[in-house]
Design a protein around this motif. Structure first.
Motif, short mmCIF file in Angstrom:
data_model
loop_
_atom_site.label_atom_id
_atom_site.label_comp_id
_atom_site.label_asym_id
_atom_site.label_seq_id
_atom_site.Cartn_x
_atom_site.Cartn_y
_atom_site.Cartn_z
N LEU A 142 0.84 -1.21 0.00
CA LEU A 142 0.00 0.00 0.00
C LEU A 142 0.87 1.25 0.00
CD1 LEU A 142 -2.83 -0.95 2.52
CD2 LEU A 142 -2.89 -0.98 0.03
N ALA A 176 2.24 1.74 -3.40
CA ALA A 176 1.19 2.20 -4.30
C ALA A 176 0.91 3.68 -4.06
CB ALA A 176 -0.07 1.38 -4.11
N ASP A 187 0.57 6.90 -6.62
CA ASP A 187 -0.70 7.55 -6.92
C ASP A 187 -1.61 7.46 -5.70
OD1 ASP A 187 -3.08 8.47 -7.89
OD2 ASP A 187 -3.00 7.35 -9.76
N GLU A 222 -4.16 9.29 -4.75
CA GLU A 222 -5.59 9.46 -4.96
C GLU A 222 -6.23 8.14 -5.35
OE1 GLU A 222 -7.42 13.15 -6.93
OE2 GLU A 222 -7.56 11.59 -8.45
N MET A 223 -5.54 7.40 -6.22
CA MET A 223 -6.08 6.11 -6.67
C MET A 223 -6.14 5.13 -5.50
SD MET A 223 -7.35 4.90 -9.38
CE MET A 223 -8.40 3.53 -8.92
N VAL A 224 -5.15 5.16 -4.64
CA VAL A 224 -5.18 4.28 -3.47
C VAL A 224 -6.42 4.59 -2.63
CG1 VAL A 224 -3.99 3.69 -1.33
CG2 VAL A 224 -2.70 3.91 -3.43
N GLY A 225 -6.71 5.87 -2.49
CA GLY A 225 -7.91 6.27 -1.75
C GLY A 225 -9.17 5.77 -2.44
N ALA A 226 -9.20 5.85 -3.77
CA ALA A 226 -10.38 5.42 -4.51
C ALA A 226 -10.56 3.91 -4.42
CB ALA A 226 -10.26 5.85 -5.97
N LEU A 227 -9.53 3.19 -3.99
CA LEU A 227 -9.66 1.75 -3.81
C LEU A 227 -10.01 1.41 -2.36
CD1 LEU A 227 -6.71 0.63 -6.08
CD2 LEU A 227 -9.12 0.15 -6.46
N GLY A 228 -10.35 2.42 -1.58
CA GLY A 228 -10.87 2.15 -0.24
C GLY A 228 -9.83 2.16 0.86
N VAL A 229 -8.62 2.66 0.57
CA VAL A 229 -7.60 2.70 1.61
C VAL A 229 -7.53 4.13 2.16
CG1 VAL A 229 -5.16 2.40 2.14
CG2 VAL A 229 -6.28 0.90 0.49
N ASN A 230 -7.58 4.26 3.45
CA ASN A 230 -7.48 5.59 4.06
C ASN A 230 -6.03 6.02 4.04
OD1 ASN A 230 -7.49 7.86 5.57
ND2 ASN A 230 -8.70 7.01 7.25
#
Lengths: 618, 233
Positions: A170, A173, A177, A179-187
């Motif tokens: 994580l 990742a 990027d 923002e993309m990590v956030g969009a995959l549900g990771v805080n």
């Protein structure tokens, strides 16, 4: 042979602490893209906290428990810094956060002074590891051997954490990027906090672990800062194995340097860094940095416009007031205003390459101090008239910038910044150590202006005319085709090249021009003081200019001047008090949080929201 | 399942979405059609809260999500596949999937590596390759696979057919139909009417950030002026 091995072992042992601290810095940069100036402060806190713990925790296990607890404590301090200071400014322009971390340095310095006092403490020897081992007849401390044995395990553990665990995946990742990590549900906010904890804890452990080899003092934060940046850059930003190799390289070379070429110690690591970066522009194991790949380009730059009528009237009014200063103010005020003007010209020259060119230089003091030294040397060695020396100073600074610029301009981003710093440091050590020619630490004195310019008032007007003239000239250049080409090269290298702009050449020219203007400021400086010392070439001087640009607003034309003037006046006022660093640090942090676009940028936005400023900008 | 109510979104001062309202029912595949610059991507981002709508409401499974952080919206079961793919190029395929993995939510399906490899066999062959070594089509598959690992209830697909070879586009259509059969609801933005017709049950056409049409494809065919006026043919 025995001595050689013993020295090699000392170098390897020294690398342990350096690697721990540098790996923390590398981690933090890799994930958050924050250039954390406060990392040296974490290291210092680790040493002091470790020292205090060792006083109460006895024995072999007490020592190691203290080291770990110091790491945890500093990690938690890092978390506080991340949550309170950095979270509010993640969205600010790139590198802006370094100003916030600069404020943290000041705060921690005074807090450490309050807690532990101004006395250097000597680290305790480790129970059970107090002895020495004979290696080929040479004594080697047992503790050194323990450190050498320990470091590879730390490296392996960190490597495992980053490459094999979910957290590590994580983190990597998010490095790429977030923002993309956030969009995959990771805080990802907590991911950042976690990384900050780990990075700060590593610095804390590094500080505590070197206690038996040194101790703790209030200067160690700045003393290690350059070294850890060098290690991270040589290794390649974000690469842990790279940081280890670089730490070993620097530490071992340093031990040998001290023995065989003592003059080299001040610059050795910068020489190594310069060589490595010229051969491998992204460090030994680093990879290419692509601007904007981390999804934090921020909002687009606003177009610069020549000042409108209101703006011109405002500046005119201000100049009129400045012109009356010697007539009505005290001579103290005249000197203060001159100092501020000179500093503003220096900052504005850095802003020209940083703001307009997007080239972050960490070594701009080389041209300021360099110009000053050129003038001083011309006067003291060949007895040149002041007027000639004054005019040749910027020429000399420009020449230096042409050469250094040619070597640096191939690099980008943080690597460029570090290489410029390396050359500035080279120049500093040259001046510092070449006693016969430059006066070394004693500097050059008796460098006074020509008779017609001597006297506070006459020199004040010279400073006013040249300083303000220089700033206006820099501003004017932003609105010439040269300025447009420079900004085009910054915003889109590819498109600029496609329209026929030789981007590297434009940047090189801008670097040289900025160097000349900094030299002019240095020239003004040396004749106003009558003397020059190597401090004017120090890293700290380069950072002064850097900080005020971000504080004022890197994306505005007047930011450097406004930031420079504000900081100088505030500093002049605050330094009268005992804990002025704490106050100034907190002030910087507050400004950074309240005005993430810098003072000018944020005021302008605020004004636009109120509707007052529409006429000026549009 | 998803209701957008009069949302208005901005980029700086540019007003992109203008009182946009529509809804997506459970189990449906809905296509969001419109030209370049019509606001399709902004719609997706406004649902994910990557762009925060200035006004309006977005409800997902009955819960208001405007103003929530993106990661929380994703955790609720919204899966986002961005147009630019944005795979992690320095991570392997397996690691990319790991980033997307979330625990199953209340009795729903839990996607595993094996399950996504069944849909995207190419990825299995290359599971230890770095993301940057993949072709455009493979990258597109990986983004979808990665998002599936989060067990989304509603999948937001932003122009999945953009810039990939025709053979892969066909494969993509099959995939979307497979996902539909698995019970995943899909909102797919498209410029390609032909592709949308194959996969979707319903068409929503937007232009200038407002809705111009909402209905079935046969209804759309009865209004050629709308079809030809708002979609580049």
């Amino acid at each position: 042979m025995g001595l050689f091995i013993a020295q090699l072992l000392t170098g390897l042992a020294n690398a342990a602490g350096l690697f721990l601290v540098a790996s923390g810095l590398s981690l933090i940069f890799g994930v958050t893209r924050i250039v954390n100036f406060a990392h040296g402060s974490f290291y210092m806190l680790g040493a002091f906290i470790g020292y205090s713990l060792m006083q109460v925790l006895p024995g072999f296990f007490g020592f190691w428990a203290s080291v770990l607890l110091a790491g945890v404590a500093v990690g938690l301090i890092g978390v506080i810094v991340e949550i309170c200071v950095l979270r509010p400014v993640y969205k600010a322009p790139e590198l802006f956060q370094l100003v916030a971390t600069f404020g943290v340095i000041l705060v921690i310095q005074d807090l450490a002074l309050m807690t532990w006092g101004a006395v250097d403490v000597l680290g305790p020897r480790v129970p059970g590891l107090k002895g020495i081992v004979r290696v080929l007849g040479e004594p080697v401390p047992q503790y050194d051997l323990a450190l050498i044995a320990l470091t590879p395990f730390v490296l392996f553990a960190l490597w495992y954490l980053i490459s094999k665990t979910r957290i590590g995946i994580l983190v990597r990742a998010a490095t790429q990027d977030r923002e993309m990590v956030g969009a995959l549900g990771v805080n990802q906010a907590w991911l950042f906090t976690g990384v900050f904890f780990l990075g700060a804890a590593l610095a804390g452990i590094g500080g505590a672990i070197q206690l038996p080899k040194g101790g703790a003092d209030l200067l160690m934060d700045f003393n290690i800062l350059a070294a850890i940046f060098v290690v991270v850059v040589i290794g390649g930003m974000g690469s842990l194995p790279g940081a280890y190799i670089a730490a070993v390289l620097i530490s071992v070379l340093n031990v040998f340097g001290v023995t065989y070429i003592p003059q080299s110690t001040l610059v050795l690591m910068f020489v190594v860094m310069a060589v490595v970066l010229m051969v491998k522009p992204y460090g030994l194991l680093g990879r290419e940095e692509v601007a904007g790949e981390h999804g934090q380009v921020g909002e687009p730059e606003r177009p610069f416009k020549p000042a409108g009528t209101q703006g011109r009237l405002l500046v005119g009014g201000l100049l009129a007031i400045l012109a009356f200063v010697p007539l009505f103010g005290s001579s103290f005020l005249s000197v203060l205003v001159s100092d501020v003007l000179i500093f503003c010209l220096f900052a504005a020259s850095l802003h020209f390459i940083l703001g307009l060119g997007g080239l972050v230089s960490f070594g701009h003091a080389a041209y300021f101090g360099g110009g000053a030294y050129v003038a001083a040397l011309l006067v003291s060695t060949v007895g040149a008239p002041m007027e000639v020396a004054f005019l040749l100073a910027p020429v000399g600074a420009c020449l230096g910038a042409v050469i250094i610029g040619w070597l640096c301009i191939r690099l980008t981003g943080v690597y460029f910044a570090m290489l410029t710093m390396a050359f500035a440091q080279l120049l500093w050590s040259l001046v510092f150590q070449w006693d016969e020619f430059t006066g070394g630490d004693d500097g050059l004195v008796d460098i006074w202006p020509a008779p017609w310019l001597s006297g506070t008032t006459a020199y004040y007007y010279l400073t006013l005319v040249v300083g303000v003239g220089g700033i206006i000239f820099l501003r004017h250049m932003a609105h010439t085709p040269f300025g447009y080409a420079l900004r085009a090269s910054r915003d889109s290298k590819r498109q600029a090249e496609a329209t026929g702009i030789h981007t590297k050449r434009i940047q090189w020219a801008a670097f040289a021009f900025a160097g000349a203007m900094a030299g002019l400021a240095g020239s003004l400086f040396v004749f106003s003081k009558g003397s020059i010392f190597p401090t004017e070439l120090e890293i700290a001087r380069s950072f002064d200019a850097l900080i005020v640009i971000f504080l004022g607003g890197v994306k505005t034309l007047s930011g450097a001047v406004v930031g420079g003037a504000s900081l100088e006046f505030v500093k002049d006022f605050l330094t009268r008090f005992e804990y002025w660093r704490l106050t100034l640090g907190l002030l910087i942090i507050v400004v950074v949080i309240l005005a993430p676009d810098g003072i000018v940028g944020s005021l302008r936005k605020f004004g636009e929201r109120l509707g007052v400023l529409r006429g000026v900008e549009n | 399942m998803l209701e957008c109510e009069t949302i208005n979104s901005f980029y700086g001062k540019a007003h992109i979405l203008n009182d946009l309202s529509f809804s997506v029912g459970a189990g449906a595949v809905v296509s969001l059609l419109g030209r370049n610059g019509a606001g399709k991507t902004t719609t997706m981002k406004s649902i994910m809260q990557i762009v925060k709508p200035k006004t309006g409401r977005v409800r997902f499974l009955g819960q208001e999500i405007v103003g929530q952080p993106t990661h929380r919206v994703a955790k609720m079961g919204l899966g986002y596949v961005p147009e630019e793919r944005r795979i992690f190029t320095d991570l392997t395929i397996l690691e990319n999937l790991e980033v997307g993995r979330q625990p199953a939510r209340d009795g729903g399906v839990e996607w595993t590596n094996e399950m996504v490899f069944k849909i995207f066999p190419n990825l299995e062959e290359r599971q230890n390759n770095l993301g940057k070594a993949l072709s455009g089509g493979e990258q597109q598959m990986l983004t979808i696979a990665r998002t599936l690992m989060g067990n989304p209830k509603l999948l937001l697909l932003d122009e999945p057919s953009e810039g990939i070879a025709p053979v892969i586009v066909e494969q993509m259509a099959t995939t979307i139909l497979k996902l539909k059969a698995e019970g995943v609801t899909v909102l797919i933005s498209e410029q390609n009417l032909h592709f949308a017709r194959i996969v979707a049950d319903r068409a929503i056409i937007i232009e200038g950030g407002s809705m111009k049409f909402d209905g079935t494809f046969s209804e759309l065919d009865e209004q050629p002026d709308i079809r030809d006026g708002y979609l580049s043919v």
